[in-house]
Structure formats: C-alpha cells, structure tokens
Design a protein around this motif. Structure first.
Motif, PDB file in Angstrom:
ATOM      1  N   PHE A  33       0.809  -1.218   0.000  1.00  0.00           N
ATOM      2  CA  PHE A  33       0.000   0.000   0.000  1.00  0.00           C
ATOM      3  C   PHE A  33       0.846   1.273   0.000  1.00  0.00           C
ATOM      4  O   PHE A  33       0.354   2.329  -0.375  1.00  0.00           O
ATOM      5  CB  PHE A  33      -0.920   0.023   1.217  1.00  0.00           C
ATOM      6  N   VAL A  34       2.100   1.196   0.467  1.00  0.00           N
ATOM      7  CA  VAL A  34       2.899   2.417   0.623  1.00  0.00           C
ATOM      8  C   VAL A  34       3.981   2.548  -0.438  1.00  0.00           C
ATOM      9  O   VAL A  34       4.933   3.320  -0.284  1.00  0.00           O
ATOM     10  CB  VAL A  34       3.535   2.494   2.031  1.00  0.00           C
ATOM     11  N   ILE A  35       3.840   1.804  -1.544  1.00  0.00           N
ATOM     12  CA  ILE A  35       4.789   1.921  -2.652  1.00  0.00           C
ATOM     13  C   ILE A  35       4.015   2.149  -3.945  1.00  0.00           C
ATOM     14  O   ILE A  35       2.840   1.824  -4.045  1.00  0.00           O
ATOM     15  CB  ILE A  35       5.674   0.663  -2.786  1.00  0.00           C
ATOM     16  N   PRO A  36       4.678   2.720  -4.969  1.00  0.00           N
ATOM     17  CA  PRO A  36       4.008   2.931  -6.259  1.00  0.00           C
ATOM     18  C   PRO A  36       3.691   1.594  -6.922  1.00  0.00           C
ATOM     19  O   PRO A  36       4.448   0.627  -6.800  1.00  0.00           O
ATOM     20  CB  PRO A  36       5.046   3.715  -7.072  1.00  0.00           C
ATOM     21  N   VAL A  37       2.595   1.547  -7.628  1.00  0.00           N
ATOM     22  CA  VAL A  37       2.181   0.316  -8.296  1.00  0.00           C
ATOM     23  C   VAL A  37       3.157  -0.078  -9.406  1.00  0.00           C
ATOM     24  O   VAL A  37       3.238  -1.252  -9.788  1.00  0.00           O
ATOM     25  CB  VAL A  37       0.754   0.470  -8.855  1.00  0.00           C
ATOM     26  N   ILE A  38       3.934   0.865  -9.917  1.00  0.00           N
ATOM     27  CA  ILE A  38       4.863   0.568 -11.014  1.00  0.00           C
ATOM     28  C   ILE A  38       6.293   0.379 -10.517  1.00  0.00           C
ATOM     29  O   ILE A  38       7.213   0.304 -11.331  1.00  0.00           O
ATOM     30  CB  ILE A  38       4.826   1.681 -12.081  1.00  0.00           C
ATOM     31  N   MET A  39       6.527   0.287  -9.216  1.00  0.00           N
ATOM     32  CA  MET A  39       7.890   0.106  -8.713  1.00  0.00           C
ATOM     33  C   MET A  39       8.406  -1.279  -9.128  1.00  0.00           C
ATOM     34  O   MET A  39       7.694  -2.274  -8.999  1.00  0.00           O
ATOM     35  CB  MET A  39       7.937   0.237  -7.192  1.00  0.00           C
ATOM     36  N   PRO A  40       9.646  -1.373  -9.625  1.00  0.00           N
ATOM     37  CA  PRO A  40      10.197  -2.665 -10.054  1.00  0.00           C
ATOM     38  C   PRO A  40      10.124  -3.719  -8.954  1.00  0.00           C
ATOM     39  O   PRO A  40      10.352  -3.434  -7.778  1.00  0.00           O
ATOM     40  CB  PRO A  40      11.657  -2.318 -10.395  1.00  0.00           C
ATOM     41  N   LEU A  41       9.801  -4.935  -9.337  1.00  0.00           N
ATOM     42  CA  LEU A  41       9.527  -5.992  -8.362  1.00  0.00           C
ATOM     43  C   LEU A  41      10.744  -6.357  -7.516  1.00  0.00           C
ATOM     44  O   LEU A  41      10.588  -6.809  -6.379  1.00  0.00           O
ATOM     45  CB  LEU A  41       8.998  -7.234  -9.084  1.00  0.00           C
ATOM     46  N   GLN A  42      11.966  -6.188  -8.035  1.00  0.00           N
ATOM     47  CA  GLN A  42      13.130  -6.530  -7.232  1.00  0.00           C
ATOM     48  C   GLN A  42      13.236  -5.628  -6.000  1.00  0.00           C
ATOM     49  O   GLN A  42      13.665  -6.069  -4.928  1.00  0.00           O
ATOM     50  CB  GLN A  42      14.431  -6.452  -8.048  1.00  0.00           C
ATOM     51  N   GLY A 183      -0.306  10.021   2.137  1.00  0.00           N
ATOM     52  CA  GLY A 183      -0.545   8.846   2.964  1.00  0.00           C
ATOM     53  C   GLY A 183      -1.128   9.140   4.326  1.00  0.00           C
ATOM     54  O   GLY A 183      -1.093   8.270   5.210  1.00  0.00           O
ATOM     55  N   LEU A 184      -1.682  10.334   4.525  1.00  0.00           N
ATOM     56  CA  LEU A 184      -2.180  10.723   5.845  1.00  0.00           C
ATOM     57  C   LEU A 184      -3.248   9.770   6.366  1.00  0.00           C
ATOM     58  O   LEU A 184      -3.148   9.254   7.488  1.00  0.00           O
ATOM     59  CB  LEU A 184      -2.718  12.157   5.797  1.00  0.00           C
ATOM     60  N   MET A 185      -4.297   9.544   5.596  1.00  0.00           N
ATOM     61  CA  MET A 185      -5.393   8.698   6.081  1.00  0.00           C
ATOM     62  C   MET A 185      -4.969   7.239   6.216  1.00  0.00           C
ATOM     63  O   MET A 185      -5.362   6.553   7.168  1.00  0.00           O
ATOM     64  CB  MET A 185      -6.605   8.813   5.155  1.00  0.00           C
ATOM     65  N   GLU A 227       6.057  14.537   1.314  1.00  0.00           N
ATOM     66  CA  GLU A 227       5.257  13.690   2.189  1.00  0.00           C
ATOM     67  C   GLU A 227       6.071  13.313   3.426  1.00  0.00           C
ATOM     68  O   GLU A 227       7.289  13.161   3.340  1.00  0.00           O
ATOM     69  CB  GLU A 227       4.819  12.433   1.440  1.00  0.00           C
ATOM     70  N   GLY A 228       5.407  13.181   4.580  1.00  0.00           N
ATOM     71  CA  GLY A 228       6.148  12.866   5.801  1.00  0.00           C
ATOM     72  C   GLY A 228       5.458  11.865   6.702  1.00  0.00           C
ATOM     73  O   GLY A 228       5.886  11.669   7.843  1.00  0.00           O
ATOM     74  N   THR A 229       4.428  11.196   6.217  1.00  0.00           N
ATOM     75  CA  THR A 229       3.655  10.304   7.082  1.00  0.00           C
ATOM     76  C   THR A 229       4.483   9.128   7.594  1.00  0.00           C
ATOM     77  O   THR A 229       4.480   8.824   8.790  1.00  0.00           O
ATOM     78  CB  THR A 229       2.412   9.774   6.345  1.00  0.00           C
ATOM     79  N   ALA A 230       5.187   8.448   6.710  1.00  0.00           N
ATOM     80  CA  ALA A 230       5.943   7.261   7.109  1.00  0.00           C
ATOM     81  C   ALA A 230       7.005   7.604   8.142  1.00  0.00           C
ATOM     82  O   ALA A 230       7.123   6.941   9.182  1.00  0.00           O
ATOM     83  CB  ALA A 230       6.587   6.615   5.883  1.00  0.00           C
ATOM     84  N   PHE A 231       7.792   8.636   7.875  1.00  0.00           N
ATOM     85  CA  PHE A 231       8.859   9.004   8.798  1.00  0.00           C
ATOM     86  C   PHE A 231       8.300   9.508  10.125  1.00  0.00           C
ATOM     87  O   PHE A 231       8.875   9.251  11.190  1.00  0.00           O
ATOM     88  CB  PHE A 231       9.767  10.069   8.169  1.00  0.00           C
ATOM     89  N   SER A 232       7.176  10.212  10.075  1.00  0.00           N
ATOM     90  CA  SER A 232       6.574  10.725  11.311  1.00  0.00           C
ATOM     91  C   SER A 232       6.124   9.585  12.218  1.00  0.00           C
ATOM     92  O   SER A 232       6.349   9.618  13.440  1.00  0.00           O
ATOM     93  CB  SER A 232       5.376  11.625  10.972  1.00  0.00           C
ATOM     94  N   ILE A 233       5.501   8.560  11.639  1.00  0.00           N
ATOM     95  CA  ILE A 233       5.057   7.417  12.435  1.00  0.00           C
ATOM     96  C   ILE A 233       6.256   6.663  12.997  1.00  0.00           C
ATOM     97  O   ILE A 233       6.266   6.261  14.171  1.00  0.00           O
ATOM     98  CB  ILE A 233       4.169   6.485  11.590  1.00  0.00           C
ATOM     99  N   LEU A 234       7.299   6.484  12.201  1.00  0.00           N
ATOM    100  CA  LEU A 234       8.494   5.785  12.676  1.00  0.00           C
ATOM    101  C   LEU A 234       9.165   6.541  13.823  1.00  0.00           C
ATOM    102  O   LEU A 234       9.617   5.935  14.805  1.00  0.00           O
ATOM    103  CB  LEU A 234       9.485   5.592  11.524  1.00  0.00           C
ATOM    104  N   ILE A 235       9.237   7.859  13.705  1.00  0.00           N
ATOM    105  CA  ILE A 235       9.839   8.669  14.774  1.00  0.00           C
ATOM    106  C   ILE A 235       9.046   8.510  16.065  1.00  0.00           C
ATOM    107  O   ILE A 235       9.616   8.296  17.149  1.00  0.00           O
ATOM    108  CB  ILE A 235       9.907  10.153  14.355  1.00  0.00           C
ATOM    109  N   MET A 236       7.740   8.599  15.963  1.00  0.00           N
ATOM    110  CA  MET A 236       6.917   8.475  17.165  1.00  0.00           C
ATOM    111  C   MET A 236       6.880   7.042  17.688  1.00  0.00           C
ATOM    112  O   MET A 236       6.703   6.826  18.892  1.00  0.00           O
ATOM    113  CB  MET A 236       5.503   8.987  16.901  1.00  0.00           C
ATOM    114  N   ASN A 237       7.058   6.042  16.810  1.00  0.00           N
ATOM    115  CA  ASN A 237       7.236   4.664  17.276  1.00  0.00           C
ATOM    116  C   ASN A 237       8.432   4.586  18.216  1.00  0.00           C
ATOM    117  O   ASN A 237       8.385   3.924  19.262  1.00  0.00           O
ATOM    118  CB  ASN A 237       7.477   3.713  16.096  1.00  0.00           C
TER     119      ASN A 237
END
Length: 261
Positions: A33-42, A183-185, A227-237
């Motif tokens: 859910f948090v990566i682009p649909v066209i990102m290479p599979l490797q 990615g806020l919601m 965007e900062g949602t991922a890093f913000s959650i990790l910091i608060m984790n």
C-alpha cells in the motif's frame, strides 16, 4: 516474500513457525500500500525482506518490534532507491503527486487530477500516488469499519488528521487538500494505530497522535520531502517507550502474599 522471510528467520532462530497467524500477510499488504504500483519488483522483494527481517524478527518477532515493519521496509527502499519509490503513474501516465505539486507551487493539473472539482477528484482517488493512499473515500470506509469493530480507538486517527489540517491551515496552505492527499489517512487509520508500536495509556495515545500529526505537517511544509507520514510514524514509534514510561499511572500501596493490603 514477507511470509517466506518470516519462515526462514524463524527457522534460523529456532522458533516455531507462525507464518499463518496473519501478521506477515498484513505486513505484506501494508507494504504494498505504501509503494508505487509501477515500482520494479526486485525493490518490492528487498523491501519485504527488510520489513520482516529488520522491522520485526530482529526484535524477537511479533509483539516485540518497536517500529511498524512495513514502514521500516519503505524507509529502507526510499533511502536506497529514491527515484523508484517516488515515480508514480495514473492511467498509464507518470506525473507529480498532489503533495509534490503543492510543494513546488505548480498547478494541480500536473498531478493528474481529472476535470471537475479538484477536492471531489482527490476524495475519490483520481490522482497518482502509492497503491493504497489515493482514495480517501476507500480509506475512510476501512477506517470506520475498524472503529465500528472496536479494533482501533477513533481518537487517534481523528487527532492526527485534525492536527495536520489545523497546522497547514494556520500556515496558509490548503488544509483540505493536505488531508485528502498523500498517505495521511492510510497512516492515521491503519499504521499509527498498530497496538504493538503505539502507547498503551489513553494520555500516551493522545500525545503520540498529536506528535505524528505535527511531524507530518512540519515535514510537508518545511522538509525536503513533500510527504512525511511514514517518517513521522516511525519517529513516534521510537518515542513510544518514553511516552509509556511517563504516562503510566502510579501505583499506590501493594498487595501482600496473603492477599491483604
């Protein structure tokens, strides 16, 4: 990949296999859910291995991890292949996201929003972005369902989203578009509420949620990333153990072995 990685890690660590308990499956879904649909599979495979290996099993497995595993994998991929994880497509065309367009001060038309009211298009999800973050409507339905089933506390996502809206509004930005895009919601409903990596006390949850919202707004408006949602959650984790320590109710008195106080 997440299930295979967990199976191999548990074999090496001499643990009983638990790949069918659902946790590795959820990590794989959330990572997708948090990566682009066209990102290479490797890169997808590497991200999943890191999510389980470094985000979960290195801490001892389910229930012991400090950080959200899927976001650990995303952070690793973003640091290693920043172009691959920030190249989005919508209807087969590559373009900027809404947050990127607002960050650079360019027209939202470049973010692939279709004709009509831009807020409606953003709410429905007619724009580029990561696989699971574009449709605010779908995320709200899923979030409300989790609240209805009492799987998450409604106050946490509400505080996160409201904090971002208020701070971006005070700064003269478009608060509604900040809420509907990025990615806020997804983070507020499905990742910040993870019971393993969030505080256990009611007061701690409020502090944690406000911290995530404030960091998201700060990174979006002042940071190098749109965007900062991922890093913000990790910091608060990472801050969660400290929050638990200082918000845990004090114990008065003690219970002796015979059951008398």
């Amino acid at each position: 990949t997440c299930m295979v990685t967990e199976y191999l890690c548990q074999k090496v660590m001499g643990q009983e296999s638990s790949i069918f308990d659902g946790s590795a499956i959820i990590t794989g879904i959330l990572f997708s859910f948090v990566i682009p649909v066209i990102m290479p599979l490797q890169y997808v495979v590497v991200g999943c291995v890191v999510s389980i290996g470094l985000g979960k099993m290195v801490f001892g497995g389910l229930g012991h991890n400090v950080f959200n595993p899927a976001l650990v994998g995303r952070a690793f991929v973003q640091a290693s292949w920043p172009v691959a994880i920030t190249t989005f497509a919508y209807d087969g065309k590559a373009g900027a996201t809404v947050l990127d367009a607002m960050k650079r001060g360019i027209s939202l038309d470049s973010a692939l929003l279709e004709g009509g009211n831009q807020y409606v298009q953003a709410f429905i999800g007619r724009m580029g972005g990561c696989l699971g973050e574009t449709s605010a409507l779908a995320l709200l339905i899923g979030g409300i369902y989790l609240i209805y089933k009492k799987q998450i506390d409604w106050k946490m996502p509400v505080i996160i989203i409201a904090t971002v809206a208020v701070l971006t509004g005070i700064a003269g930005r478009d608060p509604l578009m900040h809420v509907l895009s990025g990615g806020l919601m997804l983070g507020a409903f499905f990742m910040a509420t993870d019971m393993v990596t969030s505080p256990v006390t009611p007061k701690g949850k409020l502090i944690y949620a406000f911290g995530i919202g404030a960091l998201i707004a700060l990174i979006r408006m002042k940071g190098g990333y749109p965007e900062g949602t991922a890093f913000s959650i990790l910091i608060m984790n990472g801050v969660t153990p400290l929050i638990n320590r200082y918000t845990m109710p004090k114990k008065f008195g003690e219970v002796k072995a015979d059951g008398k106080k």
